[in-house]
Design an enzyme around this catalytic site. Structure first.
Site, mmCIF file in Angstrom:
data_model
loop_
_atom_site.group_PDB
_atom_site.id
_atom_site.type_symbol
_atom_site.label_atom_id
_atom_site.label_comp_id
_atom_site.label_asym_id
_atom_site.label_seq_id
_atom_site.Cartn_x
_atom_site.Cartn_y
_atom_site.Cartn_z
ATOM 1 N N PRO A 78 0.812 -1.186 0.009
ATOM 2 C CA PRO A 78 -0.059 0.003 0.010
ATOM 3 C C PRO A 78 0.752 1.203 -0.008
ATOM 4 O O PRO A 78 1.954 1.177 0.746
ATOM 5 C CB PRO A 78 -0.823 -0.217 1.071
ATOM 6 C CG PRO A 78 -0.197 -1.159 2.127
ATOM 7 C CD PRO A 78 0.707 -2.124 1.384
ATOM 8 N N HIS A 79 0.417 2.455 -0.887
ATOM 9 C CA HIS A 79 1.068 3.791 -0.793
ATOM 10 C C HIS A 79 0.146 4.672 -1.337
ATOM 11 O O HIS A 79 -1.053 4.155 -1.792
ATOM 12 C CB HIS A 79 2.331 3.419 -1.610
ATOM 13 C CG HIS A 79 2.073 3.044 -3.049
ATOM 14 N ND1 HIS A 79 1.990 1.592 -3.195
ATOM 15 C CD2 HIS A 79 1.827 3.641 -4.290
ATOM 16 C CE1 HIS A 79 1.433 1.503 -4.685
ATOM 17 N NE2 HIS A 79 1.860 2.685 -5.199
ATOM 18 N N THR A 80 0.375 5.839 -1.009
ATOM 19 C CA THR A 80 -0.421 6.862 -1.525
ATOM 20 C C THR A 80 0.592 8.098 -2.112
ATOM 21 O O THR A 80 1.548 7.930 -2.238
ATOM 22 C CB THR A 80 -1.407 7.336 -0.509
ATOM 23 O OG1 THR A 80 -2.429 8.156 -1.212
ATOM 24 C CG2 THR A 80 -0.661 8.176 0.592
#
Length: 158
Positions: free
Chosen positions: A68-70
């Site tokens: 997960p990342h943003t």
């Protein structure tokens, strides 16, 4: 020197990731990252929104991971947060909208320079494609072992 080895931090290796589900897990991890000064307070919401749009579960031969990342505006300083889960958590398979993956490891990426994202993802895919790396990751019992594994990871040529 790899991008991985530049971003992995001893204080960001967690051998006891907890969460009944993806949302609870990501909220717990984001809270820890916020308290350590790596992300903005709204990082958890941003990661969940991006995860809904672009799932990050990845089924491998012997295990499954999520990455997960943003977006960079939610990151105060770059990092890789390596988390071994106490119990598997369901994520959606990358590139699909409905294929469940039972994840045992979460690698949260904090990328402050968007131009570095592709190179970092390429490195992660490379090491996760190495059977020896996965075996060592699964068998790691301490934060130091995982830290050294990422610090000494070498890229295999295709």
């Amino acid at each position: 020197m790899t991008i991985l080895s530049q971003l992995v931090q001893k204080e960001l290796i967690n051998l006891e990731g907890k969460g009944e589900n993806k949302q609870e897990l990501l909220e717990n991890l984001a809270k820890d990252l916020f308290e350590k000064g790596y992300v903005r307070e709204d990082f958890a919401t941003a990661v969940m929104e991006r995860e809904e749009e672009f799932p990050t579960g990845l089924q491998l031969e012997k295990t499954a991971v999520a990455i997960p990342h943003t977006y960079s505006e939610f990151v105060k300083k770059p990092f890789i947060y390596v988390v071994k889960l106490n119990n598997p958590v369901t994520f959606i398979q990358m590139g699909t909208s409905d294929v469940d993956v039972s994840v045992h490891f979460v690698i949260v990426l904090g990328i402050s320079e968007p131009k570095n994202q592709t190179g970092l993802l390429v490195e992660l895919m490379n090491v996760f494609g190495q059977e020896k790396f996965i075996e060592q990751l699964q068998n790691s019992k301490t934060e130091e072992e995982i830290y050294q594994l990422f610090m000494t990871a070498e890229m295999e040529e295709e």
